[in-house]
Design a protein around this motif. Structure first.
Motif, PDB file in Angstrom:
ATOM      1  N   GLY A  84      22.497  -4.521 -29.629  1.00  0.00           N
ATOM      2  CA  GLY A  84      21.711  -5.699 -29.320  1.00  0.00           C
ATOM      3  C   GLY A  84      20.225  -5.461 -29.511  1.00  0.00           C
ATOM      4  O   GLY A  84      19.776  -4.397 -29.952  1.00  0.00           O
ATOM      5  N   LEU A  85      19.446  -6.476 -29.174  1.00  0.00           N
ATOM      6  CA  LEU A  85      17.990  -6.432 -29.274  1.00  0.00           C
ATOM      7  C   LEU A  85      17.438  -5.384 -28.319  1.00  0.00           C
ATOM      8  O   LEU A  85      17.850  -5.301 -27.165  1.00  0.00           O
ATOM      9  CB  LEU A  85      17.412  -7.810 -28.938  1.00  0.00           C
ATOM     10  N   GLY A  86      16.500  -4.572 -28.803  1.00  0.00           N
ATOM     11  CA  GLY A  86      15.837  -3.590 -27.955  1.00  0.00           C
ATOM     12  C   GLY A  86      14.560  -4.141 -27.350  1.00  0.00           C
ATOM     13  O   GLY A  86      14.313  -5.353 -27.354  1.00  0.00           O
ATOM     14  N   ASP A  87      13.733  -3.262 -26.839  1.00  0.00           N
ATOM     15  CA  ASP A  87      12.460  -3.657 -26.229  1.00  0.00           C
ATOM     16  C   ASP A  87      11.420  -3.899 -27.315  1.00  0.00           C
ATOM     17  O   ASP A  87      11.145  -3.031 -28.155  1.00  0.00           O
ATOM     18  CB  ASP A  87      11.967  -2.559 -25.282  1.00  0.00           C
ATOM     19  N   ILE A  88      10.822  -5.088 -27.288  1.00  0.00           N
ATOM     20  CA  ILE A  88       9.822  -5.490 -28.280  1.00  0.00           C
ATOM     21  C   ILE A  88       8.477  -4.837 -27.970  1.00  0.00           C
ATOM     22  O   ILE A  88       8.114  -4.641 -26.809  1.00  0.00           O
ATOM     23  CB  ILE A  88       9.701  -7.024 -28.299  1.00  0.00           C
ATOM     24  N   ILE A  89       7.742  -4.500 -29.027  1.00  0.00           N
ATOM     25  CA  ILE A  89       6.412  -3.899 -28.887  1.00  0.00           C
ATOM     26  C   ILE A  89       5.353  -4.828 -29.477  1.00  0.00           C
ATOM     27  O   ILE A  89       5.505  -5.323 -30.597  1.00  0.00           O
ATOM     28  CB  ILE A  89       6.341  -2.533 -29.586  1.00  0.00           C
ATOM     29  N   GLN A  91     -10.979   7.417 -42.715  1.00  0.00           N
ATOM     30  CA  GLN A  91     -10.921   6.291 -41.783  1.00  0.00           C
ATOM     31  C   GLN A  91     -10.256   6.711 -40.481  1.00  0.00           C
ATOM     32  O   GLN A  91      -9.157   7.269 -40.484  1.00  0.00           O
ATOM     33  CB  GLN A  91     -10.165   5.109 -42.390  1.00  0.00           C
ATOM     34  N   LEU A  92     -10.944   6.450 -39.381  1.00  0.00           N
ATOM     35  CA  LEU A  92     -10.431   6.743 -38.042  1.00  0.00           C
ATOM     36  C   LEU A  92     -10.233   5.439 -37.294  1.00  0.00           C
ATOM     37  O   LEU A  92     -11.132   4.594 -37.261  1.00  0.00           O
ATOM     38  CB  LEU A  92     -11.420   7.634 -37.288  1.00  0.00           C
ATOM     39  N   SER A  93      -9.035   5.269 -36.697  1.00  0.00           N
ATOM     40  CA  SER A  93      -8.702   4.041 -35.982  1.00  0.00           C
ATOM     41  C   SER A  93      -8.068   4.365 -34.640  1.00  0.00           C
ATOM     42  O   SER A  93      -7.491   5.441 -34.448  1.00  0.00           O
ATOM     43  CB  SER A  93      -7.740   3.181 -36.807  1.00  0.00           C
ATOM     44  N   ILE A  94      -8.173   3.416 -33.731  1.00  0.00           N
ATOM     45  CA  ILE A  94      -7.551   3.541 -32.422  1.00  0.00           C
ATOM     46  C   ILE A  94      -6.438   2.512 -32.295  1.00  0.00           C
ATOM     47  O   ILE A  94      -6.563   1.383 -32.787  1.00  0.00           O
ATOM     48  CB  ILE A  94      -8.593   3.377 -31.288  1.00  0.00           C
ATOM     49  N   ASP A  95      -5.333   2.905 -31.661  1.00  0.00           N
ATOM     50  CA  ASP A  95      -4.176   2.028 -31.469  1.00  0.00           C
ATOM     51  C   ASP A  95      -3.969   1.742 -29.989  1.00  0.00           C
ATOM     52  O   ASP A  95      -4.231   2.590 -29.125  1.00  0.00           O
ATOM     53  CB  ASP A  95      -2.893   2.695 -31.974  1.00  0.00           C
ATOM     54  N   GLY A  96      -3.431   0.573 -29.715  1.00  0.00           N
ATOM     55  CA  GLY A  96      -2.973   0.232 -28.376  1.00  0.00           C
ATOM     56  C   GLY A  96      -1.684  -0.562 -28.481  1.00  0.00           C
ATOM     57  O   GLY A  96      -1.491  -1.316 -29.444  1.00  0.00           O
ATOM     58  N   GLY A  97      -0.777  -0.362 -27.533  1.00  0.00           N
ATOM     59  CA  GLY A  97       0.490  -1.078 -27.596  1.00  0.00           C
ATOM     60  C   GLY A  97       1.092  -1.311 -26.226  1.00  0.00           C
ATOM     61  O   GLY A  97       0.824  -0.568 -25.269  1.00  0.00           O
ATOM     62  N   LEU A  98       1.906  -2.345 -26.137  1.00  0.00           N
ATOM     63  CA  LEU A  98       2.636  -2.682 -24.919  1.00  0.00           C
ATOM     64  C   LEU A  98       4.088  -2.920 -25.280  1.00  0.00           C
ATOM     65  O   LEU A  98       4.397  -3.759 -26.116  1.00  0.00           O
ATOM     66  CB  LEU A  98       2.052  -3.951 -24.282  1.00  0.00           C
ATOM     67  N   LYS A  99       4.981  -2.147 -24.668  1.00  0.00           N
ATOM     68  CA  LYS A  99       6.415  -2.357 -24.870  1.00  0.00           C
ATOM     69  C   LYS A  99       6.917  -3.273 -23.766  1.00  0.00           C
ATOM     70  O   LYS A  99       6.734  -3.008 -22.582  1.00  0.00           O
ATOM     71  CB  LYS A  99       7.157  -1.022 -24.830  1.00  0.00           C
ATOM     72  N   GLU A 154      11.641  -1.869 -18.057  1.00  0.00           N
ATOM     73  CA  GLU A 154      10.295  -1.620 -17.561  1.00  0.00           C
ATOM     74  C   GLU A 154       9.295  -1.650 -18.716  1.00  0.00           C
ATOM     75  O   GLU A 154       9.624  -1.349 -19.853  1.00  0.00           O
ATOM     76  CB  GLU A 154      10.244  -0.260 -16.862  1.00  0.00           C
ATOM     77  N   PHE A 155       8.058  -2.057 -18.421  1.00  0.00           N
ATOM     78  CA  PHE A 155       6.984  -2.031 -19.405  1.00  0.00           C
ATOM     79  C   PHE A 155       6.586  -0.579 -19.695  1.00  0.00           C
ATOM     80  O   PHE A 155       6.693   0.299 -18.833  1.00  0.00           O
ATOM     81  CB  PHE A 155       5.762  -2.797 -18.908  1.00  0.00           C
ATOM     82  N   GLU A 156       6.115  -0.330 -20.937  1.00  0.00           N
ATOM     83  CA  GLU A 156       5.532   0.948 -21.307  1.00  0.00           C
ATOM     84  C   GLU A 156       4.205   0.688 -22.007  1.00  0.00           C
ATOM     85  O   GLU A 156       4.007  -0.373 -22.607  1.00  0.00           O
ATOM     86  CB  GLU A 156       6.470   1.742 -22.222  1.00  0.00           C
ATOM     87  N   TYR A 157       3.312   1.677 -21.956  1.00  0.00           N
ATOM     88  CA  TYR A 157       1.945   1.496 -22.444  1.00  0.00           C
ATOM     89  C   TYR A 157       1.615   2.609 -23.434  1.00  0.00           C
ATOM     90  O   TYR A 157       1.881   3.785 -23.170  1.00  0.00           O
ATOM     91  CB  TYR A 157       0.967   1.500 -21.267  1.00  0.00           C
ATOM     92  N   LYS A 158       1.012   2.227 -24.573  1.00  0.00           N
ATOM     93  CA  LYS A 158       0.775   3.170 -25.663  1.00  0.00           C
ATOM     94  C   LYS A 158      -0.694   3.181 -26.068  1.00  0.00           C
ATOM     95  O   LYS A 158      -1.351   2.135 -26.109  1.00  0.00           O
ATOM     96  CB  LYS A 158       1.617   2.793 -26.891  1.00  0.00           C
ATOM     97  N   ARG A 176       5.162   6.007 -19.425  1.00  0.00           N
ATOM     98  CA  ARG A 176       6.403   5.350 -19.045  1.00  0.00           C
ATOM     99  C   ARG A 176       6.598   5.376 -17.531  1.00  0.00           C
ATOM    100  O   ARG A 176       6.980   6.401 -16.968  1.00  0.00           O
ATOM    101  CB  ARG A 176       7.597   6.049 -19.700  1.00  0.00           C
ATOM    102  N   PRO A 177       6.354   4.263 -16.847  1.00  0.00           N
ATOM    103  CA  PRO A 177       6.749   4.187 -15.441  1.00  0.00           C
ATOM    104  C   PRO A 177       8.273   4.295 -15.341  1.00  0.00           C
ATOM    105  O   PRO A 177       8.985   4.117 -16.327  1.00  0.00           O
ATOM    106  CB  PRO A 177       6.271   2.801 -15.009  1.00  0.00           C
ATOM    107  N   LYS A 178       8.780   4.601 -14.152  1.00  0.00           N
ATOM    108  CA  LYS A 178      10.225   4.723 -14.001  1.00  0.00           C
ATOM    109  C   LYS A 178      10.917   3.436 -14.429  1.00  0.00           C
ATOM    110  O   LYS A 178      10.480   2.332 -14.094  1.00  0.00           O
ATOM    111  CB  LYS A 178      10.581   5.071 -12.561  1.00  0.00           C
ATOM    112  N   ALA A 179      12.009   3.601 -15.164  1.00  0.00           N
ATOM    113  CA  ALA A 179      12.761   2.466 -15.675  1.00  0.00           C
ATOM    114  C   ALA A 179      13.717   1.955 -14.600  1.00  0.00           C
ATOM    115  O   ALA A 179      13.661   2.370 -13.433  1.00  0.00           O
ATOM    116  CB  ALA A 179      13.529   2.885 -16.925  1.00  0.00           C
TER     117      ALA A 179
END
Length: 315
Positions: free
Chosen positions: A112-117, A133-141, A173-177, A201-204
């Motif tokens: 099935g569908l997994g966790d969207i980012i 080129q240097l870049s910074i990334d941010g993400g929310l799962k 649970e949400f995750e932060y990248k 990763r907070p506890k799931a």
């Protein structure tokens, strides 16, 4: 020097106006999309887990675990402006596994569908000014994947119990990248990319702790003809120790070999990319990741090889 207006998407990378495509697991280094451009990428990963490891040793597969995972990741990436790309990453998972627990057998078939980012990349040091080129990334799962998958076959101790968290589609649970990427163009046919990402990763669900993760990817790709790229990359992952929480009942937890990865492992991934029209509006790639080293924190399964294919299309 040929004008370098080389831009790429966040998790399924590509190049627009050069003959080189970033490596298949490189996350595009530090590259972004041109303003107003939309990219779709599809990446499929297949691997089997039939071997067990502990520390730096391969050990007996006591439970005769035989697991197969097929993961398809669809990414949509949009150049918000000259320095920023935003992305939507949607995974679909298919996990099958069987194992023997003493005189009883266990079977799992979850899909099935997994966790969207949701993710974004912003350029800190542009290539036309610094030569790299240097870049910074941010993400929310986002916890969109189901966590209530059940056993296809299970012993009495597992009656009415969901399968272990690592076999579920999501974590609940949400995750932060946060990450950094860098790209250096050696010449118009040769590119180097590096990327690192930290995931908090907070506890799931059910107090299951996957552990925080650090990933590092180093890669180089080169155009050998107008339509063919070759490349190689090193992929390293480190996870803090897993706590299985109470995702299943205590007797079942003590028996099952299904555990989330904890420790560190490195893979080498040779690959090839086909650009059918000589311009990277569309490209098709394939690679195989080979396990080269590992040091795991506890008895757990790990794949020795991963088979990867991808397709990218620029609208």
């Amino acid at each position: 020097m040929k004008k370098i207006f080389i831009k790429s998407l966040l998790l399924v990378p590509f190049i627009l106006s050069a003959d080189v495509i970033p490596a298949i697991n490189s996350n595009g280094g530090g590259l972004v999309l041109p303003e107003g451009k939309l990219k779709m990428g599809i990446k499929h990963i297949n691997f089997e887990r039939t071997s067990m490891f502990d520390g730096t040793n391969e050990v007996q597969n006591r439970e005769k675990l035989d697991a197969t995972a097929n993961i398809t990741i669809v990414g949509l990436h949009y150049g918000l402006n000259k320095k920023t790309t935003i992305s939507l990453i949607v995974p679909y998972k298919n996990i099958k596994a069987k194992a023997s627990l003493g005189a009883s057998d266990v079977a799992i078939d979850n899909r099935g569908l997994g966790d969207i980012i949701l993710a974004a990349r912003h350029v800190l040091l542009p290539i036309n000014e610094y030569g790299y080129q240097l870049s910074i990334d941010g993400g929310l799962k986002i916890p969109t994947g189901a966590t209530n998958g059940s056993f296809v076959k299970a012993p009495a101790v597992a009656n009415g119990v969901n399968t272990p968290m690592p076999t579920q589609m999501g974590t609940g649970e949400f995750e932060y990248k946060i990450g950094l990427g860098i790209t250096k163009i050696i010449d118009e046919n040769w590119e180097f990319d590096a990327h690192t990402m930290y995931t908090y990763r907070p506890k799931a669900d059910n107090d299951y702790d996957y552990g925080d993760e650090i990933c590092v990817n180093l890669s180089t790709t080169k155009a050998v003809t107008k339509q063919i790229n070759v490349g190689i990359e090193y992929n390293f992952t480190y996870n803090t120790k897993t706590d299985m929480g109470d995702d299943t009942n205590a007797p079942l937890r003590s028996m099952l070999p299904f555990k989330a990865f904890s420790g560190n492992a490195g893979y080498i991934t040779p690959q090839i990319e086909f650009i059918p029209f000589g311009k990277p509006k569309i490209h098709l790639g394939a690679g195989i990741s080979f396990l080269t080293h590992y040091n795991l924190r506890e008895y757990q399964p790990l794949e020795k090889k991963r088979f990867i294919v991808r397709m990218g299309y620029l609208f």
